[in-house]
Design an enzyme around this catalytic site. Structure first.
Site, mmCIF file in Angstrom:
data_model
loop_
_atom_site.group_PDB
_atom_site.id
_atom_site.type_symbol
_atom_site.label_atom_id
_atom_site.label_comp_id
_atom_site.label_asym_id
_atom_site.label_seq_id
_atom_site.Cartn_x
_atom_site.Cartn_y
_atom_site.Cartn_z
ATOM 1 N N ARG A 179 0.721 -1.236 0.000
ATOM 2 C CA ARG A 179 -0.069 0.023 -0.145
ATOM 3 C C ARG A 179 0.917 1.263 0.193
ATOM 4 N NH1 ARG A 179 -3.959 -0.314 4.567
ATOM 5 N NH2 ARG A 179 -5.117 -1.617 3.056
ATOM 6 N N HIS A 208 4.470 -10.410 2.096
ATOM 7 C CA HIS A 208 5.041 -9.488 3.148
ATOM 8 C C HIS A 208 6.502 -10.167 3.724
ATOM 9 C CE1 HIS A 208 4.927 -7.154 7.114
ATOM 10 N NE2 HIS A 208 4.935 -6.193 6.227
#
Length: 724
Positions: free
Chosen positions: A435, A465
């Site tokens: 993001r 991640h």
């Protein structure tokens, strides 16, 4: 006890020590803090850093700008999500049982006084404090006449050509207002038709804070250089507002009022097997600029008629208006924090390089034993140099790396491209859905592909991640795999600002797990169990919950239990309930949670042995550590995962074991002990959801763990290359 939970939940009657607690009552809503309110408490602690008198002035400005930048993201993602739940009807309530409407009401109730503190911090504390140190932000009317003429000339040459007034009339509808842009609503008094409205966007390609040139008769000012030397600034929108007549000749300007709109920026991607993820992210980025409005920021100067005009055009309610005393978007104050004024900043320090990685044979150093790095105290440069060396080493056959937030100008990405030109097999998993870093990552992905790197964009429905790098090297004994695993991103900038651990190792089972996970990410795999790694989505939650339960059982039988965890956020219900059970068994538990914490500590019969602290200071605490004493057979995991449903269910995450006893001891007895003993930046979470500062004992000086880490850089690597 009942007063603690008043107004927070309509679940079961709050717990009381007299009644005791049965396992079934872990479903009681009163046992959980609300996630959004907990985040607001975290950002309040960031604001506290801006108010600390002993902190240098420009560092305090930095914290204030972070507070406002955090708040922007919170509205774009979390508050917009609550509004959407209200519109669509929330199907599932959070563990605390609070409805979206109730959450929005409480958030505003608590945010308004918090904003008053923040604006007061700027206007009443930092602004005059900076002025006293010759850094001034002046109102345009206070700029001397000579400097004003120079600024007017700068306006004509550099600003006027890029301004675009957008009139609003029957032939020209109200324009789309881009997310987080600062605008002027210009009101013109037209004698023929009456009042006219014009939207004027303040350009983002020019700094919001313009240095002020001094002296009459100077040539065209080199504004940046003058401001760096003088430290005097004026807001860009003030210069524009003072020169509006040049944009509207023949009209009388009745007023010009700043406003700013925050929009829903949580991209919704249609990810299916037939879609192109790269294209989907690019489309989502464009949509983000003009998502539904969730907040309107104005100043008190805006008249009611103009405010109602904006509300109707933006489809907002008065509930969504937030007023700033004068200037909007104080996140722009980060410009001041970059001033070259060492006297107003923390004393700089040089990270220490790991000696063993700086020699002629860093691969040999890793082969001798696990090496722990702790950034920013340990330099990230040896990691970059290791990848660069691997790119050129004729014995290195392949390099694989995950890239989440690499930032602009990444030397690691350049090293990967160089490795490909040297004939290596290079694979990069670039997470396009990181993001607010999507544009950087798209750019890097294209550059890597053009260099011939095998680029993978991630898995459908998941964000990757995990932070891991695998180097495969041909040696005398055969192929050997070197792994770099970390808690932070492969970003050479944030490694100087965030505290993160990394581990370099050649342990065979660990390397085999990393290889298997890369194969799952780039190909197809249903593998769920790994030898040494805990992987999400998969076995991570179950593995952690079972270890918490094991600690509870061992403590019941023989005592001596201990759990220590350090993370960014604690939200996951199953993990919280397991920690409650361990506390009921008497296990001493220390949880250092930087941000959101939905667990209530210190409740009689539920969480009496749990201590929750939060450390906010010079560096952003970004590490994730999970320690279990395990009857003396200690376990310590580090990695990328917080205890949140999104991390455990919707992201590819890893936790890796720290298997070297000397490294494990250094982390727990040197680093974690210092963080838990901090008496400068540490706060304790209380059962009512408030935080209190942990202060030194009378007569003792505050203990700043960040300063201690700087002074003792490398203490956690005294046994470098230790036992295997």
């Amino acid at each position: 006890m009942a007063k603690i939970f008043e107004g927070e939940s309509k679940g079961k009657e709050p717990l009381s020590p007299e009644k005791g607690v049965e396992k079934a009552l872990f479903r009681d809503r009163a046992l959980f803090f609300n996630r959004e309110l907990s985040w607001l408490a975290f950002n309040s602690r960031v604001l506290d850093e801006a108010l600390r008198e002993e902190t240098p002035l420009l560092e305090r400005v930095k914290f204030l700008s972070i507070f406002f930048a955090n708040l922007d993201e919170f509205f774009m993602i979390r508050v917009s999500g609550l509004h959407r739940q209200v519109e669509m009807g929330a199907l599932v309530l959070p563990p605390d049982g609070m409805t979206p409407v109730r959450q929005l009401a409480l958030l505003r109730q608590r945010l308004v006084p918090l904003l008053d503190r923040a604006y007061g911090c700027w206007r009443e504390v930092l602004l005059p404090g900076l002025a006293g140190r010759k850094v001034r932000l002046l109102e345009y009317a206070d700029v001397d006449e000579g400097a004003r003429r120079l600024l007017e000339g700068y306006f004509r040459r550099e600003i006027f050509p890029i301004l675009t007034p957008q009139a609003v009339d029957p032939g020209r509808p109200f324009p789309l207002i881009s997310n987080l842009s600062v605008n002027l609503l210009v009101v013109l008094d037209d004698s023929a038709v009456g009042k006219r409205y014009v939207r004027l966007k303040i350009p983002r390609v020019i700094s919001r804070l313009l240095p002020i040139p001094f002296g009459r008769g100077e040539a065209s000012p080199a504004l940046a250089e003058r401001g760096r030397a003088r430290g005097d600034f004026v807001w860009l929108e003030d210069i524009v507002a003072a020169n509006l007549q040049s944009l509207f000749p023949g009209h009388r300007i009745e007023g010009a009022y700043p406003f700013r709109v925050t929009r829903n920026a949580d991209m919704e991607l249609q990810e299916d097997e037939g879609s192109d993820l790269l294209t989907a992210v690019q489309v989502g980025l464009e949509q983000r600029r003009f998502g539904p409005s969730v907040r309107l920021e104005v100043t008190p100067a805006m008249p009611e008629a103009e405010l109602q005009f904006l509300l109707s055009r933006l489809e907002l309610t008065p509930f969504q208006i937030y007023r700033a005393p004068d200037h909007l978007d104080l996140a722009s104050l980060s410009r001041l924090a970059r001033l070259e004024r060492p006297d107003l900043k923390d004393e700089p320090f040089l990270p220490l390089p790991a000696r063993s990685l700086c020699g002629d044979d860093p691969f040999g150093a890793v082969a001798e034993g696990d090496i722990l790095l702790y950034h920013p105290y340990d330099s990230f440069v040896p990691v970059v140099d290791l990848i660069r060396r691997a790119a050129k080493d004729p014995d290195v056959l392949a390099i694989k790396m995950t890239l989440y937030r690499v930032g602009p100008g990444s030397p690691l990405v350049e090293a990967l491209m160089e490795a490909r030109t040297m004939g290596k097999q290079v694979t990069a998993l670039v997470e396009l859905k990181a993001r607010f870093d999507e544009e950087h990552n798209i750019s890097w992905a294209r550059a890597l592909e053009q260099a011939g790197v095998h680029v993978v964009y991630g898995l459908v429905g998941l964000k990757t991640h995990a932070k891991m790098c695998l180097i495969i090297r041909r040696e005398e004994e055969g192929l050997r795999s070197y792994v770099h695993l970390g808690t932070g991103n492969y970003n050479h900038v944030t490694t100087t600002l965030y505290s993160d651990f990394a581990l370099l190792s050649v342990r065979e089972e660990l390397a085999a797990d990393v290889a298997d996970l890369f194969n799952a990410l780039t190909g197809y795999s249903r593998k769920k169990e790994y030898r040494r790694l805990l992987v999400a989505p998969g076995n991570m939650r179950e593995a952690l919950v079972s270890r918490i339960a094991r600690e509870a059982e061992q403590h019941r039988l023989q005592g001596g239990g201990r759990i220590v965890m350090k993370m960014n956020q604690l939200v996951d219900r199953a993990c919280i309930e397991a920690l409650y059970e361990a506390s009921r068994a008497g296990v001493p538990i220390d949880l250092q949670v930087r941000g959101i914490c939905c667990l209530r500590p210190g409740l009689a019969g539920v969480s009496e042995t749990i201590r929750v602290t939060s450390l906010v200071g010079r560096f952003l605490e970004h590490s994730r550590l999970y320690y279990f004493r395990n009857g003396g057979d200690e376990e310590l995991f580090m990695g990328s995962a917080d205890l949140m449903p999104r991390n455990l269910d919707r992201r590819v995450e890893i936790l890796f074991p720290v298997e070297s006893p000397s490294v494990r001891k250094a982390i727990m007895e040197t680093v974690m002990a210092a963080h838990l003993d901090d008496t400068k930046g540490l706060s304790r979470l209380l059962p009512d959801g408030s935080y209190e500062r942990i202060l030194p004992s009378p007569g003792e000086a505050p203990f700043d763990s960040h300063s201690w880490m700087i002074a003792h850089r490398g203490a956690w690597r005294q046994n470098e290359g230790g036992e295997r």
